[in-house]
Scaffold this motif. Structure first.
Motif, PDB file in Angstrom:
ATOM      1  N   SER A 146       0.867  -1.270  -0.092  1.00 28.55           N
ATOM      2  CA  SER A 146      -0.134   0.065  -0.003  1.00 28.55           C
ATOM      3  C   SER A 146       1.004   1.071   0.064  1.00 28.55           C
ATOM      4  O   SER A 146       0.376   2.134  -0.497  1.00 28.55           O
ATOM      5  CB  SER A 146      -1.315   0.042   1.195  1.00 28.55           C
ATOM      6  OG  SER A 146      -0.127   0.004   2.512  1.00 28.55           O
ATOM      7  N   VAL A 152      -0.128   4.930   1.440  1.00 24.92           N
ATOM      8  CA  VAL A 152      -0.782   4.768   2.542  1.00 24.92           C
ATOM      9  C   VAL A 152      -0.352   3.672   3.492  1.00 24.92           C
ATOM     10  O   VAL A 152       0.056   2.743   3.059  1.00 24.92           O
ATOM     11  CB  VAL A 152      -2.168   4.463   2.158  1.00 24.92           C
ATOM     12  CG1 VAL A 152      -3.293   4.154   3.350  1.00 24.92           C
ATOM     13  CG2 VAL A 152      -2.947   5.593   1.369  1.00 24.92           C
ATOM     14  N   ARG A 154      -2.223   1.429   6.438  1.00 25.52           N
ATOM     15  CA  ARG A 154      -3.350   1.227   7.230  1.00 25.52           C
ATOM     16  C   ARG A 154      -3.162   0.217   8.583  1.00 25.52           C
ATOM     17  O   ARG A 154      -2.604  -0.756   8.280  1.00 25.52           O
ATOM     18  CB  ARG A 154      -4.474   0.656   6.184  1.00 25.52           C
ATOM     19  CG  ARG A 154      -4.879   1.364   5.092  1.00 25.52           C
ATOM     20  CD  ARG A 154      -5.822   0.871   4.179  1.00 25.52           C
ATOM     21  NE  ARG A 154      -6.217   1.677   3.194  1.00 25.52           N
ATOM     22  CZ  ARG A 154      -5.785   1.642   1.915  1.00 25.52           C
ATOM     23  NH1 ARG A 154      -4.719   0.869   1.533  1.00 25.52           N
ATOM     24  NH2 ARG A 154      -6.097   2.627   1.014  1.00 25.52           N
ATOM     25  N   ARG A 199       1.420   5.721  13.662  1.00 21.95           N
ATOM     26  CA  ARG A 199       1.605   7.185  12.934  1.00 21.95           C
ATOM     27  C   ARG A 199       3.210   7.666  12.772  1.00 21.95           C
ATOM     28  O   ARG A 199       3.538   8.167  11.795  1.00 21.95           O
ATOM     29  CB  ARG A 199       0.760   8.070  13.893  1.00 21.95           C
ATOM     30  CG  ARG A 199      -0.639   8.021  13.705  1.00 21.95           C
ATOM     31  CD  ARG A 199      -1.428   9.027  14.130  1.00 21.95           C
ATOM     32  NE  ARG A 199      -2.858   9.057  14.059  1.00 21.95           N
ATOM     33  CZ  ARG A 199      -3.817   9.251  12.861  1.00 21.95           C
ATOM     34  NH1 ARG A 199      -3.206   9.882  11.884  1.00 21.95           N
ATOM     35  NH2 ARG A 199      -5.113   9.363  13.085  1.00 21.95           N
ATOM     36  N   THR A 202       4.976   5.690  10.560  1.00 22.62           N
ATOM     37  CA  THR A 202       4.500   6.227   9.286  1.00 22.62           C
ATOM     38  C   THR A 202       5.389   7.319   8.905  1.00 22.62           C
ATOM     39  O   THR A 202       5.953   7.236   7.597  1.00 22.62           O
ATOM     40  CB  THR A 202       3.162   6.310   9.244  1.00 22.62           C
ATOM     41  OG1 THR A 202       2.503   5.006   9.367  1.00 22.62           O
ATOM     42  CG2 THR A 202       2.571   7.091   7.700  1.00 22.62           C
ATOM     43  N   ARG A 214       0.410   8.742   4.186  1.00 22.02           N
ATOM     44  CA  ARG A 214      -0.882   8.835   4.866  1.00 22.02           C
ATOM     45  C   ARG A 214      -1.118   7.915   5.857  1.00 22.02           C
ATOM     46  O   ARG A 214      -0.831   6.702   5.353  1.00 22.02           O
ATOM     47  CB  ARG A 214      -1.883   9.186   4.012  1.00 22.02           C
ATOM     48  CG  ARG A 214      -3.213   9.702   4.614  1.00 22.02           C
ATOM     49  CD  ARG A 214      -4.392  10.193   3.536  1.00 22.02           C
ATOM     50  NE  ARG A 214      -4.915   8.945   2.779  1.00 22.02           N
ATOM     51  CZ  ARG A 214      -4.482   8.743   1.566  1.00 22.02           C
ATOM     52  NH1 ARG A 214      -3.631   9.200   0.876  1.00 22.02           N
ATOM     53  NH2 ARG A 214      -5.333   7.620   1.215  1.00 22.02           N
ATOM     54  N   GLU A 216      -4.371   5.568   7.501  1.00 22.72           N
ATOM     55  CA  GLU A 216      -5.526   5.431   7.682  1.00 22.72           C
ATOM     56  C   GLU A 216      -6.053   4.284   8.956  1.00 22.72           C
ATOM     57  O   GLU A 216      -5.238   3.327   8.746  1.00 22.72           O
ATOM     58  CB  GLU A 216      -6.032   4.932   6.443  1.00 22.72           C
ATOM     59  CG  GLU A 216      -5.975   5.930   5.314  1.00 22.72           C
ATOM     60  CD  GLU A 216      -6.746   5.424   4.010  1.00 22.72           C
ATOM     61  OE1 GLU A 216      -7.169   4.320   3.840  1.00 22.72           O
ATOM     62  OE2 GLU A 216      -6.657   6.410   3.084  1.00 22.72           O
ATOM     63  N   ARG A 217      -6.935   4.544   9.639  1.00 21.21           N
ATOM     64  CA  ARG A 217      -7.068   3.750  10.606  1.00 21.21           C
ATOM     65  C   ARG A 217      -8.212   2.860  10.290  1.00 21.21           C
ATOM     66  O   ARG A 217      -9.296   3.062   9.477  1.00 21.21           O
ATOM     67  CB  ARG A 217      -7.648   4.417  11.950  1.00 21.21           C
ATOM     68  CG  ARG A 217      -7.986   3.764  13.143  1.00 21.21           C
ATOM     69  CD  ARG A 217      -8.787   4.233  14.128  1.00 21.21           C
ATOM     70  NE  ARG A 217      -8.896   3.529  15.398  1.00 21.21           N
ATOM     71  CZ  ARG A 217      -9.936   2.646  15.347  1.00 21.21           C
ATOM     72  NH1 ARG A 217     -10.906   2.559  14.603  1.00 21.21           N
ATOM     73  NH2 ARG A 217      -9.976   1.764  16.681  1.00 21.21           N
TER      74      ARG A 217
END
Length: 281
Positions: A146, A152, A154, A199, A202, A214, A216-217
């Protein structure tokens, strides 16, 4: 001779590679063709934890063994491996367990399975060392696809810190416990040097790759659905319980053990990510 199990996995393979030049080595594997290393002192033998004859054959001449099992729905595996080791005169066993075993509130299937296996090891009559690592830094490789295609990451929880550890550091501690005196009867809790949230990981990966990523939860249902594609339902529920437990901060503890055993600090996530950057590109 040293026997290594789990050599096609994350930690066992690293242990075996480190032992290639340290004397006779035997690797037990269900699928020997998947063992991706070799050396003049290394022997790869086929075997299955459910096949006692193969375990007995693998233990012949072994003085120390690295024990990795990974199926909480097959609790007999550790008992059979330890019985075979004892019958063959193996003197020392180093066992890969889990950090959560030391947390009284952790009572999911996987943690209880590790806890019972530790009890078996302590009672087996052999010299033993238990390794309890926190989450592996290599787990973040599950984000690679991803990151490459969408930029992203996740995950179920982006806010709870986890003192994840480099598997190379786990392997180095394991090798010392297998080859040096003074580790008998010790339980080693192994973490990295800092606790990071997803986070924060990331952000560090984005800095390392030179582009913005980014987070994403995932909802609980999304997370559970992803787990169900890989694991049976009892394991899925255990992993869900572990993830929920992490929200209380239970995975933020930083332990000094890697430095104490190896004489050097554990690798931090930023350094690990820099070494593995091409795997995210």
């Amino acid at each position: 001779m040293i026997l290594v199990t789990g050599a096609t996995g994350t930690v066992g393979g690293r242990v075996a590679r480190r032992l290639l030049d340290r004397g006779p080595l035997r690797v037990l594997a269900r699928r020997p063709e998947r063992v991706a290393f070799a050396g003049p002192s290394a022997e790869v033998v086929p075997g299955d934890y459910g096949d006692r004859a193969s375990l007995d054959a693998a233990m012949v001449g072994v003085r120390a063994a690295f024990l990795v099992t990974n199926d909480p729905q097959r609790p007999q595996e550790d008992a059979d491996l330890l019985d075979a080791a004892r019958a063959a005169g193996v003197r020392r066993v180093v066992k890969l367990s889990a950090h959560a075993v030391g947390q009284p509130g952790a009572d999911d299937l996987i943690t209880d399975w590790h806890r019972a296996n530790e009890d078996r090891l302590r009672a087996c009559g052999l010299d033993w060392t238990i390794l309890r690592p926190r989450a592996f830094m290599t787990n973040t490789l599950s984000w690679a696809s991803s990151i490459r295609t969408e930029g992203v990451v996740r995950a179920f929880d982006g806010e709870s810190p986890n003192a994840c550890v480099d598997p190379d550091d786990i392997a180095e501690v394991a090798c010392r416990a297998l080859t040096e005196p003074g580790h008998e009867g010790r339980v080693y809790s192994l973490t990295g040097p800092e606790a990071l949230t997803v986070r924060e990981q990331t952000d560090q990966l984005g800095e390392m790759l030179g582009r913005s990523l980014r987070f994403e939860r995932l909802t609980a249902d999304q997370f559970r659905a992803g787990l169900r594609r890989r694991y049976p339902e009892p394991v899925v529920e255990a992993l869900m319980a572990s993830a929920e437990r992490g929200r209380s901060g239970s995975k933020a503890q930083v332990d000094p053990t890697v430095r104490e055993v190896t004489g050097r600090p554990p690798k931090n996530f930023r350094a690990w990510a820099a070494e593995n950057a091409e795997r995210f590109n």
